[in-house]
Design a protein around this motif. Structure first.
Motif, PDB file in Angstrom:
ATOM      1  N   CYS A   1      43.120  40.097  43.588  1.00  0.00           N
ATOM      2  CA  CYS A   1      41.811  40.582  43.155  1.00  0.00           C
ATOM      3  C   CYS A   1      42.078  41.650  41.969  1.00  0.00           C
ATOM      4  O   CYS A   1      42.930  42.410  41.574  1.00  0.00           O
ATOM      5  CB  CYS A   1      41.021  41.194  44.285  1.00  0.00           C
ATOM      6  N   THR A   2      41.210  41.661  40.809  1.00  0.00           N
ATOM      7  CA  THR A   2      41.356  42.632  39.690  1.00  0.00           C
ATOM      8  C   THR A   2      40.043  43.363  39.819  1.00  0.00           C
ATOM      9  O   THR A   2      39.643  44.164  38.779  1.00  0.00           O
ATOM     10  CB  THR A   2      41.265  41.740  38.416  1.00  0.00           C
ATOM     11  N   SER A   3      39.477  43.334  40.952  1.00  0.00           N
ATOM     12  CA  SER A   3      38.214  44.068  41.012  1.00  0.00           C
ATOM     13  C   SER A   3      37.207  44.066  39.753  1.00  0.00           C
ATOM     14  O   SER A   3      36.964  44.950  39.193  1.00  0.00           O
ATOM     15  CB  SER A   3      38.247  45.625  41.418  1.00  0.00           C
ATOM     16  N   CYS A   4      36.940  42.839  39.328  1.00  0.00           N
ATOM     17  CA  CYS A   4      36.106  42.399  38.117  1.00  0.00           C
ATOM     18  C   CYS A   4      34.516  42.621  38.768  1.00  0.00           C
ATOM     19  O   CYS A   4      33.723  42.890  37.956  1.00  0.00           O
ATOM     20  CB  CYS A   4      36.393  41.318  37.788  1.00  0.00           C
ATOM     21  N   GLY A   5      34.487  42.489  39.969  1.00  0.00           N
ATOM     22  CA  GLY A   5      33.022  42.701  40.574  1.00  0.00           C
ATOM     23  C   GLY A   5      32.236  41.372  40.434  1.00  0.00           C
ATOM     24  O   GLY A   5      30.946  41.725  40.717  1.00  0.00           O
ATOM     25  N   ILE A   6      32.616  40.375  40.085  1.00  0.00           N
ATOM     26  CA  ILE A   6      31.904  39.338  39.880  1.00  0.00           C
ATOM     27  C   ILE A   6      31.274  38.744  41.273  1.00  0.00           C
ATOM     28  O   ILE A   6      30.072  38.477  41.457  1.00  0.00           O
ATOM     29  CB  ILE A   6      32.666  38.132  39.055  1.00  0.00           C
ATOM     30  N   CYS A   7      32.258  38.653  42.245  1.00  0.00           N
ATOM     31  CA  CYS A   7      31.790  38.413  43.561  1.00  0.00           C
ATOM     32  C   CYS A   7      30.582  39.123  44.250  1.00  0.00           C
ATOM     33  O   CYS A   7      29.695  38.635  44.922  1.00  0.00           O
ATOM     34  CB  CYS A   7      33.102  38.198  44.413  1.00  0.00           C
TER      35      CYS A   7
ATOM     36  N   ILE B   1      32.995  46.881  46.694  1.00  0.00           N
ATOM     37  CA  ILE B   1      34.099  47.087  46.151  1.00  0.00           C
ATOM     38  C   ILE B   1      34.176  48.319  45.447  1.00  0.00           C
ATOM     39  O   ILE B   1      33.346  48.867  44.694  1.00  0.00           O
ATOM     40  CB  ILE B   1      34.323  45.885  44.875  1.00  0.00           C
TER      41      ILE B   1
ATOM     42  N   CYS C   1      34.654  33.479  41.434  1.00  0.00           N
ATOM     43  CA  CYS C   1      35.879  34.335  41.030  1.00  0.00           C
ATOM     44  C   CYS C   1      36.629  33.684  40.325  1.00  0.00           C
ATOM     45  O   CYS C   1      37.231  32.727  40.287  1.00  0.00           O
ATOM     46  CB  CYS C   1      36.655  34.585  42.532  1.00  0.00           C
ATOM     47  N   PRO C   2      36.990  34.511  38.990  1.00  0.00           N
ATOM     48  CA  PRO C   2      37.696  33.857  37.743  1.00  0.00           C
ATOM     49  C   PRO C   2      39.201  33.861  38.147  1.00  0.00           C
ATOM     50  O   PRO C   2      39.805  33.405  37.424  1.00  0.00           O
ATOM     51  CB  PRO C   2      37.374  34.484  36.696  1.00  0.00           C
ATOM     52  N   PHE C   3      39.467  34.609  39.062  1.00  0.00           N
ATOM     53  CA  PHE C   3      40.851  34.978  39.250  1.00  0.00           C
ATOM     54  C   PHE C   3      41.775  34.070  40.821  1.00  0.00           C
ATOM     55  O   PHE C   3      42.527  34.614  41.150  1.00  0.00           O
ATOM     56  CB  PHE C   3      41.268  36.281  39.523  1.00  0.00           C
TER      57      PHE C   3
ATOM     58  N   SER D   1      41.085  34.477  43.511  1.00  0.00           N
ATOM     59  CA  SER D   1      41.247  35.695  44.640  1.00  0.00           C
ATOM     60  C   SER D   1      40.658  35.790  45.779  1.00  0.00           C
ATOM     61  O   SER D   1      41.021  35.614  46.919  1.00  0.00           O
ATOM     62  CB  SER D   1      41.097  36.916  43.883  1.00  0.00           C
ATOM     63  N   ILE D   2      39.287  35.464  45.925  1.00  0.00           N
ATOM     64  CA  ILE D   2      38.289  35.409  47.154  1.00  0.00           C
ATOM     65  C   ILE D   2      38.120  33.892  47.443  1.00  0.00           C
ATOM     66  O   ILE D   2      37.931  33.002  46.564  1.00  0.00           O
ATOM     67  CB  ILE D   2      37.222  36.179  46.973  1.00  0.00           C
TER      68      ILE D   2
HETATM   69  S1  SF4 Z   1      35.351  38.023  41.726  1.00  0.00           S
HETATM   70 FE1  SF4 Z   1      37.427  37.784  42.410  1.00  0.00          FE
HETATM   71  S2  SF4 Z   1      38.840  39.075  41.102  1.00  0.00           S
HETATM   72 FE2  SF4 Z   1      36.772  39.727  40.790  1.00  0.00          FE
HETATM   73  S3  SF4 Z   1      36.303  41.417  42.449  1.00  0.00           S
HETATM   74 FE3  SF4 Z   1      35.764  39.519  43.259  1.00  0.00          FE
HETATM   75  S4  SF4 Z   1      37.545  38.792  44.270  1.00  0.00           S
HETATM   76 FE4  SF4 Z   1      38.245  40.133  42.941  1.00  0.00          FE
END
Ligand code: SF4
Ligand code: SF4
Ligand code: SF4
Lengths: 223, 201, 580
Positions: free
Chosen positions: B85-91, B102, B137-139, B141-142
């Motif tokens: 996770c890069t804490s981009c906040g999209i989720c 987050i 999630c673009p990474f 991660s979730i």
């Molecule tokens: S969308 Fe993915 S990368 Fe971005 S905050 Fe949520 S879990 Fe992290």
């Protein structure tokens, strides 16, 4: 749990009598009996109710755990399965049904709605979890919990029953378990135990409004 | 004649019962407590009983199955956990009932955001298992978990999942969602290769 | 589409109301704005002279910035074709609109809902009580300036979640630690609960009751909300004379989950999983309806393969829903749970498909704007083939063989709960209920959407309008659905399943749209108003079960009390959709 499991460790039973005799405590046998005949109340509230029905139907079939008899009447049920969204309009009935159930009684909150409000929590007519009014024994989160998740919830409940003792359970105590007062539908849902609080809140709100009004008047005067 | 209708009704049930035994006989030892047995009982050709003996045997969930989300971490060779996770906040933005919280970290010296979440919470009492977070999630991660056996006695203590509870290894992810994992890894490798080419060039 | 091509009669009618009926000129809007004083005459003319006899949707919109409230009507011809939309505007301080309940009885329930949620009063309405909330609830929640106790922001996403998301439970922030709020200076001790007084007053208020004759004592019987035969938390109060039903009122709202209020705060895509929870047996159809409505507003079309996948999923849900409905009907007839078990077995098979395709058994969340979320994995395609070519046809034949000629079913269902075609149309019912009454109206044919115009299937209808006929319609519709499924599986094209890349931020131009699909239970419509923001300004669900319930009283009055349960079973309601 078969007879073998009931046996307390440390007692040798002759092999000829294995499977027929068990040496155990009263608590264990009492809990064993209750554990395997938990009758749920037929009580569907929303979407989760369908997964509950599926758990009763052929594929998952919770009658394998001695739960086959879904009782429509609270008097004959041991377990209240709160399966679905609890709304303000429905909670008085739920509390009433709970009061009508005879002890020992358990409550299983199925789905995130019954646990803590669920996806509709932010809405104006949804109760944030049935445990705001009645005590819940097991929470099964999920939206909806799959039948297997619900069956796991039953297993957790059975474990809880297994660990109870006749000496401490609430239904054999001298003091009566008080009934839960039935909430009233006023301008919003009112718990009779909290009338004073509600009154204070409403009074404070009125005061605030007055102050605001006075404040804006003053401002108007100054300008 | 009413009696006949009742008899016919009983006959269907009896037929099911007989078919169950016929199928049990044909299936032999493999009929119960084996994965082929379970598959046979969920097949469209099944004629007898379809009951799955949970908890002794479990109906396998398909790869796309979604329950509550979890966060994937990669393990570096020296055993360190590295959250994707890069804490981009999209989720958190896309979550329909808004049950993701987050905390993005900031570098104490520069004041710039750092790409690891300091805290990550999901309130499973609100989560609707919709999978939107994982979808967008673009990474990678979730992801949505397969573990549905999460019943508890106390929701106040257990139902807000924090980073510790949410973090699960990439190996676990690869195990529950092999196809997705393979596809994502392929994309990743391709990107890495391209990047390498660029730096070379 | 402001320049609609209108039939001659319609033009004449418009000419007659030249000053009172004007075209809606706002950008992206269709239809006509009718002056309140002309509404009744205009509606009557529409119905009697122009053939718009089928008013399905009535809803309200609160235009806070303009200081106006609007009531929006969608009328259709039962012969098919697009809607004629008309609106009435009123002020916000004292909103009053004439009621159409006497011209179009289908408006009765929906006007009650508008009164409940918007506080628009309908003059001349026969029974204007709150419907989803209870008498005494403070305020009208769908007004834009009304805020709920947990109110955080006007639109999602909330700022408190990111980047500084200090987790909290919504109740912790409220002074009362619960989802409640009270008007200023309210004193609960002085509160007198109105209870059901208004309900009983309406129930016992029967025209013609004062006529001379022998008077018998009538009793009121309450049924539900917790009862095994109510299909959820549904309640009805019946006035009985002996065993005969003299009057019947249903009480709704035990599952009112504020779907629309939440929907107006959600972004467009966030509403998709919420629609799953409307009619929770048929989440795919709900997705379909919502996707169709939003796509109409956006003006996009999904690619070919996505259309086929959509139709496939929607028809599977129809099979499930009708099977369940037949199972529940038999439950209500006293065949306790066995037929239901068999229906559920087939459902499990289909749910396996849904789970493999979308990830969840019930809450599929599968449709996206301009496509679907996932493709069908190969291994499950074999199962789909096996189901639609082998198992399901065989099972339907089995049900047919065992149930259709069963004496008990015929004795309990034939001639019970009769709804004439005229009544059915006037009450605005849809789905198998309408077709069981001899009106061959199916949106898949009347106003085709998706690829239904290319598929081969029959609109099933029967003539008697009783419970038995509805059962027959459902059974035959399962067969037709299987027929569609077989075609879809055979013709499934290859290709993309989504136009462009799936994104969580969709751009929706300002305007309004009403998208409707033939859900298993009837017409499922979504009325959307967009103001160009990421969230819908108004999001209304016209659910089939809610409107179909209006037929319960006309069906049951005069029959025996035991038949009321069967009538309810034959309407096939799902409370998630009724109460929303
Ligand atoms: S969308 Fe993915 S990368 Fe971005 S905050 Fe949520 S879990 Fe992290
Ligand atoms: S938890 Fe989800 S599935 Fe269950 S009742 Fe609530 S919204 Fe429906
Ligand atoms: S699954 Fe849906 S509700 Fe749950 S955290 Fe993800 S986006 Fe939110």
């Amino acid at each position: 749990m078969g007879v073998e499991d009931l046996n307390l460790p440390g007692y040798e039973i002759p092999s000829a009598m294995k499977g027929n005799i068990a040496i155990t405590t009263l608590d264990r046998i009492y809990n064993w009996c209750r554990q395997n005949s938990v009758w749920p109340m037929m009580f569907g509230l929303a979407c989760c109710a369908f997964e509950m029905i599926c758990s009763a139907a052929s594929r998952f079939d919770f009658s394998r755990f001695g739960m086959e008899v879904m009782r429509p009447s609270p008097r004959q049920a041991d377990l209240m399965l709160v399966s679905g969204t609890v709304t303000k309009k429905m909670i008085p009935q739920i509390v009433r049904l709970y009061n009508q159930m005879s002890e020992p009684k358990y409550v299983l909150a199925m789905g995130s709605c019954a646990c803590g409000g669920g996806p509709f929590k932010e809405g104006y007519s949804v109760v944030s979890g049935v445990d705001k009014f009645i005590p819940v024994d097991v929470y099964v989160p999920g939206c909806p919990p799959t039948p297997q998740a619900l069956l796991h919830g039953f297993a957790v409940l059975r474990k809880k029953i297994e660990n109870e003792s006749i000496r401490t359970v609430r239904w054999y105590r001298k003091e009566a378990v008080p009934e839960i007062p039935i909430p009233v539908l006023g301008p919003d849902l009112m718990d009779p135990r909290r009338y004073a609080e509600i009154k204070a809140y409403a009074a404070e709100k009125a005061q605030q409004r007055e102050q605001e009004a006075a404040g804006s008047l003053n401002e108007g005067g100054q300008a | 004649m009413t009696g006949l209708a009742i008899l016919r009704g009983l006959w269907i049930t009896l037929k099911r019962l007989i078919m169950t035994y016929v199928e049990d006989f044909k299936g032999g030892k493999n009929r119960y407590y084996t994965s082929e047995g379970i598959e046979a009982r969920r097949d469209y050709r099944v004629r007898g009983a379809i009951t799955i003996q949970y908890p002794e045997e479990k109906l396998p969930v398909p790869e796309r199955f979604r329950y509550v989300p979890f966060l994937v971490y990669d393990e570096t060779p020296d055993g360190e956990r590295k959250l994707r996770c890069t804490s981009c906040g999209i989720c958190a933005r896309v979550c329909p009932p808004q049950c993701i919280w987050i905390v993005r970290g900031t570098d104490a010296n520069t004041g710039k955001p750092i790409p690891t979440p300091l805290a990550f919470y999901i309130d499973v009492d609100v989560c609707m298992n919709c999978g939107m977070c994982a979808e967008f999630c673009p990474f990678d991660s979730i992801k949505m978990d397969h573990d549905y056996e999460i019943a508890t006695y106390d929701r106040f203590a257990h139902h807000i999942f924090d980073l510790e509870k949410l973090a699960k290894s990439a190996a676990y992810y690869a195990k529950i969602r092999p196809t997705d994992y393979a596809a994502e890894e392929a994309v990743r490798r391709e990107k890495a290769a391209k990047a390498a080419q660029k730096t070379e060039a | 589409m402001t320049q609609q091509v209108l039939a001659k009669q319609v033009q004449e009618v418009f000419a007659r109301f030249s000053d009172g009926v004007v075209e809606d000129q706002r950008v992206g809007y269709q239809g006509y704005i009718v002056a309140p004083e002309h509404l009744l005459d205009f509606a009557r003319a529409l119905r009697d002279e122009c053939g718009y006899d089928y008013l399905t949707t009535v809803t309200g919109v609160d235009y806070l910035a303009d200081g106006k409230m609007e009531v929006v009507y969608h009328a259709f011809k039962t012969l098919g074709g697009p809607a004629l939309e008309f609106k009435v505007q009123t002020n916000r301080q004292n909103p009053i609109v004439p009621s159409l309940a006497l011209i179009y009885p289908s408006a009765e329930l929906q006007e009650r809902e508008i009164w409940d949620l918007f506080g628009i009063r309908f003059e001349g309405h026969p029974d204007l009580r709150r419907i989803l909330l209870w008498e005494g609830f403070y305020g009208h929640p769908l007004r834009k300036d009304w805020k709920e106790p947990y109110f955080e922001e006007v639109a999602k996403p909330f700022k408190s979640r990111f980047p500084d998301g200090k987790v909290y439970r919504a109740e912790d922030k409220h002074p009362l630690k619960d989802n409640i709020d009270f008007p200023e200076g309210f004193d609960p001790a002085k509160w007198e609960a109105e209870g059901d007084a208004a309900l009983y007053k309406a129930l016992t208020n029967i025209p013609g009751a004062d006529e001379p004759g022998i008077k018998t004592e009538q009793i009121i019987l309450n049924f539900g909300p917790q009862h095994p035969s109510t299909h959820g938390v549904f309640r009805m109060a019946v006035l009985l004379d002996g065993e005969t039903i003299v009057n019947l009122k249903h009480v709704l709202g035990y599952l009112h989950r504020n779907h629309e209020k939440i929907g107006e705060r959600n972004t467009y895509i966030q509403n998709m999983p919420f629609t799953d929870r409307l009619d929770y047996i048929t989440s795919m159809s709900n997705n379909f309806g919502y996707a169709v409505a939003v796509e109409k507003l956006m003006g996009i079309q999904p690619p070919e393969r996505a259309e086929y996948l959509r139709v496939m999923m929607a028809e599977f849900t129809r099979v499930i829903s009708h099977l369940m409905s037949i199972g529940f009907l038999l439950n209500d007839l006293g065949a306790f749970f066995t037929p239901m078990m068999y229906a559920l077995e087939e459902r499990e098979m289909i749910l396996d498909v849904f789970e493999a395709v979308s990830g969840s058994r019930m809450m599929c969340n599968y449709f996206r704007f301009g496509g679907v979320a996932h493709d069908v994995p190969d291994y499950i395609f074999d199962k789909i083939k096996g189901l639609v070519f082998e198992r399901l046809p065989r099972r339907v034949d089995e049900i047919d063989a065992y149930l259709t000629k069963n004496e008990i079913i015929r004795a309990r269902c034939e001639g019970v709960g009769v709804l004439t075609p005229e009544q059915a149309i006037a009450l605005g019912v849809s789905g198998p209920l309408l077709r069981g009454s001899g009106v061959p109206y199916d949106i898949r044919r009347a106003e085709p959407y998706s690829i239904y115009d290319r598929l081969d299937f029959d609109v099933v209808f029967t003539e008697h309008g009783d419970v038995y006929d509805r059962y027959l319609v459902r059974l035959e519709e399962i067969r037709q659905s299987i027929r569609i499924l077989q075609q879809v599986v055979k013709q499934m094209p290859e290709g993309p399943i989504q136009i462009g890349k799936s994104t969580y931020q969709v751009k929706v131009p300002p305007g309004e749209a009403y998208g409707r699909v033939e859900a298993p239970k009837g017409e499922l419509g979504f009325y959307l108003v967009s103001d160009g923001k990421p969230n819908p300004y108004r999001y209304h669900v016209r659910s089939p079960s809610f409107v179909n319930l209006g037929a319960l009283a006309p069906m049951s009055i005069g029959s025996k009390v035991a038949d009321a349960v069967v009538n309810l079973g034959s309407i096939d309601i799902v409370l998630g959709e009724v109460d929303r």
